[in-house]
Design a protein around this motif. Structure first.
Motif, mmCIF file in Angstrom:
data_model
loop_
_atom_site.group_PDB
_atom_site.id
_atom_site.type_symbol
_atom_site.label_atom_id
_atom_site.label_comp_id
_atom_site.label_asym_id
_atom_site.label_seq_id
_atom_site.Cartn_x
_atom_site.Cartn_y
_atom_site.Cartn_z
ATOM 1 N N ASP A 41 29.810 -137.070 2.738
ATOM 2 C CA ASP A 41 30.575 -138.135 3.382
ATOM 3 C C ASP A 41 31.341 -137.606 4.585
ATOM 4 O OD1 ASP A 41 29.654 -139.841 1.499
ATOM 5 O OD2 ASP A 41 31.438 -139.725 0.219
ATOM 6 N N GLU A 42 31.951 -136.433 4.414
ATOM 7 C CA GLU A 42 32.747 -135.877 5.522
ATOM 8 C C GLU A 42 31.863 -135.512 6.722
ATOM 9 O OE1 GLU A 42 36.408 -134.215 2.764
ATOM 10 O OE2 GLU A 42 35.147 -132.762 3.779
ATOM 11 N N VAL A 43 30.653 -135.029 6.437
ATOM 12 C CA VAL A 43 29.720 -134.703 7.534
ATOM 13 C C VAL A 43 29.360 -135.984 8.289
ATOM 14 C CG1 VAL A 43 27.363 -133.920 8.065
ATOM 15 C CG2 VAL A 43 28.765 -132.610 6.467
ATOM 16 N N LYS A 44 29.042 -137.024 7.517
ATOM 17 C CA LYS A 44 28.600 -138.292 8.117
ATOM 18 C C LYS A 44 29.725 -138.920 8.952
ATOM 19 C CE LYS A 44 26.047 -142.378 6.793
ATOM 20 N NZ LYS A 44 26.631 -143.508 6.099
ATOM 21 N N ILE A 45 30.929 -138.959 8.363
ATOM 22 C CA ILE A 45 32.054 -139.596 9.056
ATOM 23 C C ILE A 45 32.361 -138.875 10.369
ATOM 24 C CG2 ILE A 45 34.566 -139.998 8.925
ATOM 25 C CD1 ILE A 45 34.105 -140.518 5.879
ATOM 26 N N PHE A 46 32.391 -137.529 10.320
ATOM 27 C CA PHE A 46 32.717 -136.761 11.541
ATOM 28 C C PHE A 46 31.614 -136.939 12.592
ATOM 29 C CE2 PHE A 46 33.691 -132.315 13.430
ATOM 30 C CZ PHE A 46 34.620 -132.850 14.315
ATOM 31 N N GLU A 47 30.363 -136.918 12.129
ATOM 32 C CA GLU A 47 29.244 -137.084 13.070
ATOM 33 C C GLU A 47 29.325 -138.451 13.752
ATOM 34 O OE1 GLU A 47 24.511 -136.210 12.833
ATOM 35 O OE2 GLU A 47 25.260 -137.890 11.657
ATOM 36 N N GLU A 48 29.599 -139.485 12.962
ATOM 37 C CA GLU A 48 29.662 -140.843 13.537
ATOM 38 C C GLU A 48 30.824 -140.960 14.521
ATOM 39 O OE1 GLU A 48 29.580 -143.456 10.165
ATOM 40 O OE2 GLU A 48 27.398 -143.248 9.952
ATOM 41 N N GLU A 49 31.946 -140.324 14.156
ATOM 42 C CA GLU A 49 33.129 -140.314 15.032
ATOM 43 C C GLU A 49 32.777 -139.704 16.406
ATOM 44 O OE1 GLU A 49 37.071 -137.836 14.465
ATOM 45 O OE2 GLU A 49 36.592 -138.891 12.626
ATOM 46 N N LEU A 50 32.044 -138.611 16.377
ATOM 47 C CA LEU A 50 31.679 -137.904 17.617
ATOM 48 C C LEU A 50 30.637 -138.698 18.403
ATOM 49 C CD1 LEU A 50 31.517 -134.311 16.102
ATOM 50 C CD2 LEU A 50 33.295 -135.202 17.615
ATOM 51 N N LYS A 51 29.661 -139.249 17.678
ATOM 52 C CA LYS A 51 28.598 -140.013 18.355
ATOM 53 C C LYS A 51 29.167 -141.257 19.022
ATOM 54 C CE LYS A 51 24.401 -138.198 16.676
ATOM 55 N NZ LYS A 51 23.513 -138.077 15.544
ATOM 56 N N ALA A 52 30.191 -141.866 18.377
ATOM 57 C CA ALA A 52 30.823 -143.057 18.949
ATOM 58 C C ALA A 52 31.478 -142.733 20.293
ATOM 59 C CB ALA A 52 31.856 -143.603 17.978
ATOM 60 N N GLN A 53 31.834 -141.462 20.468
ATOM 61 C CA GLN A 53 32.411 -141.036 21.762
ATOM 62 C C GLN A 53 31.332 -140.551 22.727
ATOM 63 O OE1 GLN A 53 35.858 -138.302 21.159
ATOM 64 N NE2 GLN A 53 35.652 -138.879 19.009
ATOM 65 N N GLY A 54 30.067 -140.700 22.308
ATOM 66 C CA GLY A 54 28.953 -140.299 23.166
ATOM 67 C C GLY A 54 28.765 -138.794 23.249
ATOM 68 N N LEU A 55 29.259 -138.070 22.242
ATOM 69 C CA LEU A 55 29.181 -136.604 22.287
ATOM 70 C C LEU A 55 27.903 -136.099 21.593
ATOM 71 C CD1 LEU A 55 32.941 -135.967 21.504
ATOM 72 C CD2 LEU A 55 31.789 -135.533 23.676
ATOM 73 N N PRO A 56 27.276 -135.051 22.147
ATOM 74 C CA PRO A 56 26.018 -134.555 21.583
ATOM 75 C C PRO A 56 26.218 -133.671 20.359
ATOM 76 C CG PRO A 56 26.577 -133.295 23.540
ATOM 77 C CD PRO A 56 27.682 -134.299 23.355
ATOM 78 N N ALA A 57 26.534 -134.311 19.220
ATOM 79 C CA ALA A 57 26.802 -133.551 17.997
ATOM 80 C C ALA A 57 25.923 -134.049 16.864
ATOM 81 C CB ALA A 57 28.263 -133.713 17.602
#
Ligand SMILES: NC(=O)c1ccc[n+]([C@@H]2O[C@H](COP(=O)([O-])OP(=O)(O)OC[C@H]3O[C@@H](n4cnc5c(N)ncnc54)[C@H](OP(=O)(O)O)[C@@H]3O)[C@@H](O)[C@H]2O)c1
Length: 252
Positions: A41-57
């Motif tokens: 869950d923590e991996v998914k939440i952080f990834e989505e947070e970064l992707k929402a900012q358009g970051l390549p993570a």
């Protein structure tokens, strides 16, 4: 070169603490980042947070100790990047006990996560790193690697082993264009140390001994990791940068 533009970086233990701060610092410096951790869950939440900012993570659920998870990481790199420039072996654990109180399973676990997994991941990523030109491995060690700081013998053993691992690999892989360094934090505010640092009897001697009179922020460790990862540190290999607020040079 004061950036990580064009660099493809793998950071283990990227959802919390120093690893999370490193993910954010690397993205800020324009790297592409693949981060790992065990909690889905923590991996998914952080990834989505970064992707929402358009970051390549990209986040991958991966236990750095498990062979199948290490191979999963390699498959993703092979399929999506074909190469990697940076590996940050950050994931680490401690079990705070006296030597006599440890059972064998516990101290082997500490050594497995902090010492064996960085070696195994460095070896598994070696083909991707050596093909990338200027590559850098940064191993997150600890002040406990060079002096007793009351964090237990297995943790100290694992981190001092990690320092020599960094030196020996630095020599072995210099010809392949791979630099290998370590950085050693002193007490830093992260989930790992939260409970410990909340105790008055623990924090007092730490602050007394530290000339800067405070513990570190995770971002301050991430900055050192980023420096060792970037081409600006191209003549530094086999070293350990101690980021400890002056603790280790303070005799009284
Ligand atoms: N904080 C300090 O004061 C301090 C001082 C000296 C050195 N260090 C070193 O700095 C590094 C980071 O520490 P921290 O304080 O940021 O720790 P932390 O707050 O506990 O965060 C550790 C991160 O690593 C992940 N992780 C733990 N075991 C893992 C495994 N087997 N495979 C993959 N990921 C794993 C955790 O996520 P999951 O639990 O979801 O896997 C988490 O994202 C460690 O190597 C530590 O020894 C810290």
């Amino acid at each position: 070169m004061w950036n990580l533009k064009g660099k493809k970086a793998v950071i283990t233990g990227g959802t919390k603490g120093i690893g999370r701060a490193a993910v954010l610092e690397f993205l800020n410096l324009e790297a592409e980042v693949l981060f790992t951790a065990r909690n889905k869950d923590e991996v998914k939440i952080f990834e989505e947070e970064l992707k929402a900012q358009g970051l390549p993570a990209k986040g991958i659920v991966s236990d750095c100790c498990l062979k199948e998870d290490q191979l999963k990481l390699c498959s993703w790199i092979k399929k999506n990047w074909g190469e990697a420039h940076i590996l940050v072996n950050n994931a680490g654990i401690n079990i705070r006990k006296t030597a006599a109180d440890y059972n064998e399973e516990e101290y082997r676990k500490v050594l497995e996560v902090n010492l064996i997994a960085p070696f195994e991941l460095s070896r598994k990523l070696y083909p991707f790193l050596k093909n990338s030109g200027n590559a850098s491995i940064v191993n997150v060690a600890s002040s406990a690697a060079i002096q007793d700081v009351g964090t237990g013998t297995p943790y100290a053993m694992s981190k001092s082993g990690l320092l020599q691992q960094s030196r020996s690999l630095a020599v072995e892989w210099a010809q392949e264009g791979i630099r290998v360094n370590a950085m050693s934090p002193w007490f830093t505010e992260t989930p790992l140390t939260k409970t410990y640092l909340a105790q008055q009897e623990k924090i007092e001697p730490i602050l007394r001994r530290t000339p800067l009179k405070r513990v570190a922020k995770a971002e301050e460790m991430a900055a050192v990791i980023a420096f060792l990862a970037m081409d600006k540190s191209s003549y530094i290999t086999g070293q350990n940068i101690v980021a400890d607020g002056g603790m280790s040079i303070n005799a009284i």
